[in-house]
Design a protein around this motif. Sequence first.
Motif, PDB file in Angstrom:
ATOM      1  N   MET A   6      12.381 -11.324  -3.605  1.00 24.81           N
ATOM      2  CA  MET A   6      11.019 -11.471  -3.459  1.00 24.81           C
ATOM      3  C   MET A   6      10.413 -11.644  -4.686  1.00 24.81           C
ATOM      4  O   MET A   6       9.640 -12.545  -4.568  1.00 24.81           O
ATOM      5  CB  MET A   6      10.477 -10.511  -2.267  1.00 24.81           C
ATOM      6  CG  MET A   6       9.192 -10.798  -1.937  1.00 24.81           C
ATOM      7  SD  MET A   6       8.041  -9.245  -1.679  1.00 24.81           S
ATOM      8  CE  MET A   6       7.789  -8.551  -3.320  1.00 24.81           C
ATOM      9  N   PRO A  15       6.116  -5.183  -6.605  1.00 27.03           N
ATOM     10  CA  PRO A  15       6.237  -5.620  -4.809  1.00 27.03           C
ATOM     11  C   PRO A  15       5.064  -5.451  -4.258  1.00 27.03           C
ATOM     12  O   PRO A  15       5.071  -4.738  -3.201  1.00 27.03           O
ATOM     13  CB  PRO A  15       7.532  -4.840  -4.906  1.00 27.03           C
ATOM     14  CG  PRO A  15       7.184  -3.460  -5.432  1.00 27.03           C
ATOM     15  CD  PRO A  15       6.659  -3.937  -6.849  1.00 27.03           C
ATOM     16  N   ILE A  17       1.453  -7.029  -2.575  1.00 30.53           N
ATOM     17  CA  ILE A  17       0.926  -8.259  -2.030  1.00 30.53           C
ATOM     18  C   ILE A  17      -0.475  -7.695  -1.418  1.00 30.53           C
ATOM     19  O   ILE A  17      -0.344  -6.943  -0.498  1.00 30.53           O
ATOM     20  CB  ILE A  17       1.560  -9.077  -1.011  1.00 30.53           C
ATOM     21  CG1 ILE A  17       3.040  -9.541  -1.609  1.00 30.53           C
ATOM     22  CG2 ILE A  17       0.691 -10.357  -0.335  1.00 30.53           C
ATOM     23  CD1 ILE A  17       3.856 -10.344  -0.581  1.00 30.53           C
ATOM     24  N   VAL A 178       6.190 -11.258   6.528  1.00 33.17           N
ATOM     25  CA  VAL A 178       5.634 -10.262   6.638  1.00 33.17           C
ATOM     26  C   VAL A 178       5.611  -9.665   8.013  1.00 33.17           C
ATOM     27  O   VAL A 178       5.390 -10.211   8.830  1.00 33.17           O
ATOM     28  CB  VAL A 178       3.765 -10.320   6.250  1.00 33.17           C
ATOM     29  CG1 VAL A 178       3.116  -9.244   6.363  1.00 33.17           C
ATOM     30  CG2 VAL A 178       3.906 -10.740   4.880  1.00 33.17           C
ATOM     31  N   ILE A 218       8.544  -8.149   4.021  1.00 37.03           N
ATOM     32  CA  ILE A 218       7.423  -7.507   3.513  1.00 37.03           C
ATOM     33  C   ILE A 218       6.840  -6.649   4.344  1.00 37.03           C
ATOM     34  O   ILE A 218       6.343  -7.049   5.591  1.00 37.03           O
ATOM     35  CB  ILE A 218       6.249  -8.718   2.745  1.00 37.03           C
ATOM     36  CG1 ILE A 218       6.920  -9.428   1.803  1.00 37.03           C
ATOM     37  CG2 ILE A 218       5.117  -7.958   2.220  1.00 37.03           C
ATOM     38  CD1 ILE A 218       6.481 -10.871   1.733  1.00 37.03           C
ATOM     39  N   SER A 232       8.800   2.165   2.472  1.00 38.91           N
ATOM     40  CA  SER A 232       9.256   0.864   2.792  1.00 38.91           C
ATOM     41  C   SER A 232      10.232   0.233   2.306  1.00 38.91           C
ATOM     42  O   SER A 232      11.229  -0.239   2.739  1.00 38.91           O
ATOM     43  CB  SER A 232       7.845  -0.260   2.570  1.00 38.91           C
ATOM     44  OG  SER A 232       6.579   0.365   3.301  1.00 38.91           O
ATOM     45  N   ALA A 237      12.656  -2.939   3.002  1.00 39.05           N
ATOM     46  CA  ALA A 237      11.817  -4.194   2.876  1.00 39.05           C
ATOM     47  C   ALA A 237      11.863  -4.368   1.249  1.00 39.05           C
ATOM     48  O   ALA A 237      12.184  -3.513   0.491  1.00 39.05           O
ATOM     49  CB  ALA A 237      10.313  -3.732   3.185  1.00 39.05           C
ATOM     50  N   GLN A 238      11.402  -5.492   0.758  1.00 38.95           N
ATOM     51  CA  GLN A 238      11.227  -5.825  -0.540  1.00 38.95           C
ATOM     52  C   GLN A 238       9.920  -5.913  -1.166  1.00 38.95           C
ATOM     53  O   GLN A 238       9.955  -5.809  -2.475  1.00 38.95           O
ATOM     54  CB  GLN A 238      11.873  -7.302  -0.701  1.00 38.95           C
ATOM     55  CG  GLN A 238      13.455  -7.215  -0.287  1.00 38.95           C
ATOM     56  CD  GLN A 238      14.101  -8.387  -0.959  1.00 38.95           C
ATOM     57  OE1 GLN A 238      13.853  -9.132  -1.899  1.00 38.95           O
ATOM     58  NE2 GLN A 238      15.234  -8.787  -0.292  1.00 38.95           N
ATOM     59  N   GLY A 239       8.980  -5.523  -0.476  1.00 41.54           N
ATOM     60  CA  GLY A 239       7.670  -5.583  -0.793  1.00 41.54           C
ATOM     61  C   GLY A 239       6.601  -5.057   0.024  1.00 41.54           C
ATOM     62  O   GLY A 239       7.210  -4.821   1.526  1.00 41.54           O
ATOM     63  N   ILE A 240       5.480  -4.944  -0.216  1.00 40.93           N
ATOM     64  CA  ILE A 240       4.495  -4.278   0.678  1.00 40.93           C
ATOM     65  C   ILE A 240       3.210  -5.203   0.888  1.00 40.93           C
ATOM     66  O   ILE A 240       2.957  -5.858  -0.259  1.00 40.93           O
ATOM     67  CB  ILE A 240       3.850  -2.807   0.552  1.00 40.93           C
ATOM     68  CG1 ILE A 240       3.443  -2.680  -0.779  1.00 40.93           C
ATOM     69  CG2 ILE A 240       5.259  -1.978   0.725  1.00 40.93           C
ATOM     70  CD1 ILE A 240       2.652  -1.291  -1.181  1.00 40.93           C
ATOM     71  N   GLN A 241       2.507  -5.285   1.741  1.00 41.05           N
ATOM     72  CA  GLN A 241       1.164  -6.036   1.842  1.00 41.05           C
ATOM     73  C   GLN A 241       0.298  -5.020   2.371  1.00 41.05           C
ATOM     74  O   GLN A 241       0.325  -4.397   3.141  1.00 41.05           O
ATOM     75  CB  GLN A 241       1.365  -7.415   2.617  1.00 41.05           C
ATOM     76  CG  GLN A 241      -0.002  -8.009   2.709  1.00 41.05           C
ATOM     77  CD  GLN A 241       0.025  -9.286   3.587  1.00 41.05           C
ATOM     78  OE1 GLN A 241       0.588 -10.274   3.262  1.00 41.05           O
ATOM     79  NE2 GLN A 241      -0.328  -9.385   4.743  1.00 41.05           N
TER      80      GLN A 241
END
Length: 363
Positions: A6, A15, A17, A178, A218, A232, A237-241
Amino acid sequence: MLSNEMMKHLKIKNPIIQAPMAGGITTSNLVAEVSNSGGLGMIGAGYQTPIQSREQIREIKQLTSNPFGINLFVPNEFNVTPDAVQSANQLLHTIRKRLNLDPTDSFDIPEYKTIFESFIEQVKVVIEENVSICSFTFGIPPQEVMDELKHHNITLIGTATTVREAVENEKAGMDMVVIQGSEAGGHRGNFINGHQESLVGLMSLIPQVVDNVSIPVIAAGGIMDGRGLMASLCLGAQGIQMGTAFLTCIESGAHKVHKEAILNADEDQTTFTRAFSGKWARGIKNKFIEDMLEHELAVPDFPVQNLLTQVIRKTCSGQNNQDFMSLWSGQSPRLAKSETVEILIKNILAEAENINKQSFSPK
């Protein structure tokens, strides 16, 4: 901190967003500061005209040379009759009167065709202004729209609230998705399942989605700090929002009353309502939500109810009156802080790094 598919695809260092919160919250300064801090800033263009989006994109390009993205609402067909609008207006009559507003204030019911045409114009702006990342909420765009954006090498990010919705996003050609847990503030992104069926907690949702899609996932919903980031990532997950965490930042365009409401709220003070917009959303309880509780299932669908309450919300914002404002917030308000974007991201990364050292370093 780490590197994954990601992050490489989005060309970001961290990571993280920033959620694309529509309605003026995602100021150019907020978006640019997130991107300048190594995350991904996102314009919440859901209520913007194509001209407004073009202007903000150009403004942000003056503030950062790093990647940023834009979010568009996918139009959904709706059927609202003049009688339904009249009934909703009658429900709002007392509130309008209390605020010294014209109780007979009216507007033309928007047509789906007009809204969809505006959406297509927004897509053209994204392409013409060379925005590299575009995300979508409330559904998946038509295939011809997806194909056109992909033809211009634009990274596409979908939104899902269930495994089934995530799978459909991947089938449609989204590059990543997401996943929005039930803890998330603001409007729900569900588009296949009903409101109740979409209320899956994030920590349950992440591994189930990860096991059923091959695109990067995400995580979104209630994440405010390094602990949420690490949890996460550990679940796949590869990232967070994050929305609420950025909403209370100095650079956010949220009304000061909105920020203060979150900063002073407890975890049990948020609830779901469709009374403001005709679409389910999570926010802090106030008088409007309480007054409309027994009527909210009867109000017109989005975007009609949103237009009906617009003048009420705007008037109360001008009066610093939180009783009738939409105070969107996730379920972790106790973790919210008033600080700059730079400090928020630095603290998240430091906390995550500390957790990583404590958990995985040799004893």
